[in-house]
Design a protein around this motif. Structure first.
Motif, PDB file in Angstrom:
ATOM      1  N   GLN A   3       0.823  -1.203   0.000  1.00  0.00           N
ATOM      2  CA  GLN A   3       0.000   0.000   0.000  1.00  0.00           C
ATOM      3  C   GLN A   3       0.863   1.262   0.000  1.00  0.00           C
ATOM      4  O   GLN A   3       0.557   2.225  -0.707  1.00  0.00           O
ATOM      5  N   GLU A   4       1.947   1.259   0.782  1.00  0.00           N
ATOM      6  CA  GLU A   4       2.799   2.443   0.843  1.00  0.00           C
ATOM      7  C   GLU A   4       3.372   2.795  -0.529  1.00  0.00           C
ATOM      8  O   GLU A   4       3.495   3.972  -0.894  1.00  0.00           O
ATOM      9  N   ILE A   7       0.562   4.288  -2.647  1.00  0.00           N
ATOM     10  CA  ILE A   7       0.295   5.664  -2.217  1.00  0.00           C
ATOM     11  C   ILE A   7       1.320   6.621  -2.810  1.00  0.00           C
ATOM     12  O   ILE A   7       0.973   7.698  -3.310  1.00  0.00           O
ATOM     13  N   ARG A  38      -9.606   1.622  -0.137  1.00  0.00           N
ATOM     14  CA  ARG A  38      -8.848   1.605   1.117  1.00  0.00           C
ATOM     15  C   ARG A  38      -7.603   2.486   1.017  1.00  0.00           C
ATOM     16  O   ARG A  38      -7.242   3.184   1.973  1.00  0.00           O
ATOM     17  N   ASP A  39      -6.961   2.460  -0.135  1.00  0.00           N
ATOM     18  CA  ASP A  39      -5.803   3.342  -0.333  1.00  0.00           C
ATOM     19  C   ASP A  39      -6.208   4.801  -0.189  1.00  0.00           C
ATOM     20  O   ASP A  39      -5.512   5.595   0.464  1.00  0.00           O
ATOM     21  N   VAL A  41      -8.843   6.036   1.379  1.00  0.00           N
ATOM     22  CA  VAL A  41      -9.213   6.318   2.771  1.00  0.00           C
ATOM     23  C   VAL A  41      -7.964   6.604   3.593  1.00  0.00           C
ATOM     24  O   VAL A  41      -7.910   7.558   4.378  1.00  0.00           O
ATOM     25  N   ARG A  42      -6.932   5.771   3.416  1.00  0.00           N
ATOM     26  CA  ARG A  42      -5.691   5.964   4.155  1.00  0.00           C
ATOM     27  C   ARG A  42      -5.038   7.298   3.795  1.00  0.00           C
ATOM     28  O   ARG A  42      -4.574   8.036   4.676  1.00  0.00           O
ATOM     29  N   MET A  43      -5.010   7.640   2.515  1.00  0.00           N
ATOM     30  CA  MET A  43      -4.408   8.897   2.079  1.00  0.00           C
ATOM     31  C   MET A  43      -5.177  10.093   2.620  1.00  0.00           C
ATOM     32  O   MET A  43      -4.596  11.122   2.955  1.00  0.00           O
ATOM     33  N   GLU A  45      -6.903  10.029   5.463  1.00  0.00           N
ATOM     34  CA  GLU A  45      -6.669  10.058   6.910  1.00  0.00           C
ATOM     35  C   GLU A  45      -5.380  10.793   7.271  1.00  0.00           C
ATOM     36  O   GLU A  45      -5.311  11.469   8.303  1.00  0.00           O
ATOM     37  N   ILE A  46      -4.360  10.662   6.433  1.00  0.00           N
ATOM     38  CA  ILE A  46      -3.086  11.306   6.742  1.00  0.00           C
ATOM     39  C   ILE A  46      -2.928  12.650   6.039  1.00  0.00           C
ATOM     40  O   ILE A  46      -1.867  13.259   6.059  1.00  0.00           O
TER      41      ILE A  46
END
Length: 258
Positions: A3-4, A7, A38-39, A41-43, A45-46
């Motif tokens: 995932q990292e 991103i 999901r990617d 959402v994570r991006m 969130e940060i």
């Protein structure tokens, strides 16, 4: 690919093209739509991106991007659960519109971030925010609607023309296949202008608002990014929301009409 790594590659694409949709993420990285979401959402969130209908874009405001934490806790009061969940979408330093809904007022009660700039035409929401020294609050001027306690009219609309924000938190009176509708044109015209000037539109609505159609249409479903509610709507509405890439966030607990 981890995932990292995705991103980082997505960010490289966004820096060049500004926008990227879910389908393109799936095609470029050979992943499912769920993985792509999901990617994103994570991006989000940060604080790297602004999630949009069907994808993502770089924040358009000229400000530094920082990391954020979600400090929201579950509520036991059903009325505030929707507002508490919606408040989790706020990040430090975000610029926000808060409209006049009583459910949106519960977002104001649960803001735990710092450095936010908030614009509202609700005298009650402005009062709730007044003691929070970490916020800057702009109150729209105009004519006061006495029963519902909001400001409206040409002055408020003219002021809105000077603002642009990350997120609009918007209450709903009716959500139908045709979009959002409200009983008062005066309030609706302010909401419509707020929608035009927000990167992301988050609608707060309990389950009773689905299927209702009121006097004044403010927006279509394709204008919305997220709906926070307390119960899943019927299947036909779910399919429509999915078709328009509207994310549905459902809080737990019993239902309570706002």
């Amino acid at each position: 690919m981890f995932q990292e790594e995705r991103i980082e590659a997505i960010m490289e694409y966004l820096r060049e093209h500004q926008r990227m949709d879910v389908k393109e993420i799936c095609d470029r990285f050979d992943v499912s739509r769920d993985t792509a979401r999901r990617d994103l959402v994570r991006m989000d969130e940060i604080g790297l991106i602004v999630r949009t209908r069907g994808g993502a874009m770089l924040p358009t405001l000229n400000r530094a991007v920082t990391a954020y934490k979600d400090r929201m806790q579950r509520a036991t009061d059903e009325k505030r659960q929707i507002g508490r969940e919606a408040a989790k979408l706020i990040r430090d330093g975000h610029y926000l519109f808060l409209d006049t809904s009583t459910t949106v007022a519960t977002v104001a009660e649960h803001i735990r971030t710092t450095g936010n700039v908030i614009v509202t035409n609700s005298i009650d929401i402005a009062a709730k925010l007044a003691d929070n020294k970490s916020l800057k609050v702009h109150m729209l001027g105009g004519q006061l609607e006495l029963e519902h306690r909001f400001l409206f009219g040409a002055t408020a609309l003219a002021q809105l023309a000077d603002y642009y924000v990350d997120t609009l938190f918007l209450g709903a009176c009716g959500i139908s296949p045709d979009g959002l509708s409200y009983p008062h044109e005066e309030d609706g015209s302010i909401k419509r202008e707020m929608i035009r000037r927000a990167d992301r539109v988050v609608v707060l609505a309990d389950h009773t608002k689905f299927g209702k159609q009121l006097f004044y249409k403010v927006a279509g479903l394709d204008d919305l990014d997220v709906i926070v509610t307390d119960r899943e709507p019927e299947e036909s509405m779910l399919r429509l929301l999915e078709r328009h890439d509207v994310e549905l966030l459902i809080v737990e607990g019993d239902n309570q009409h706002d």
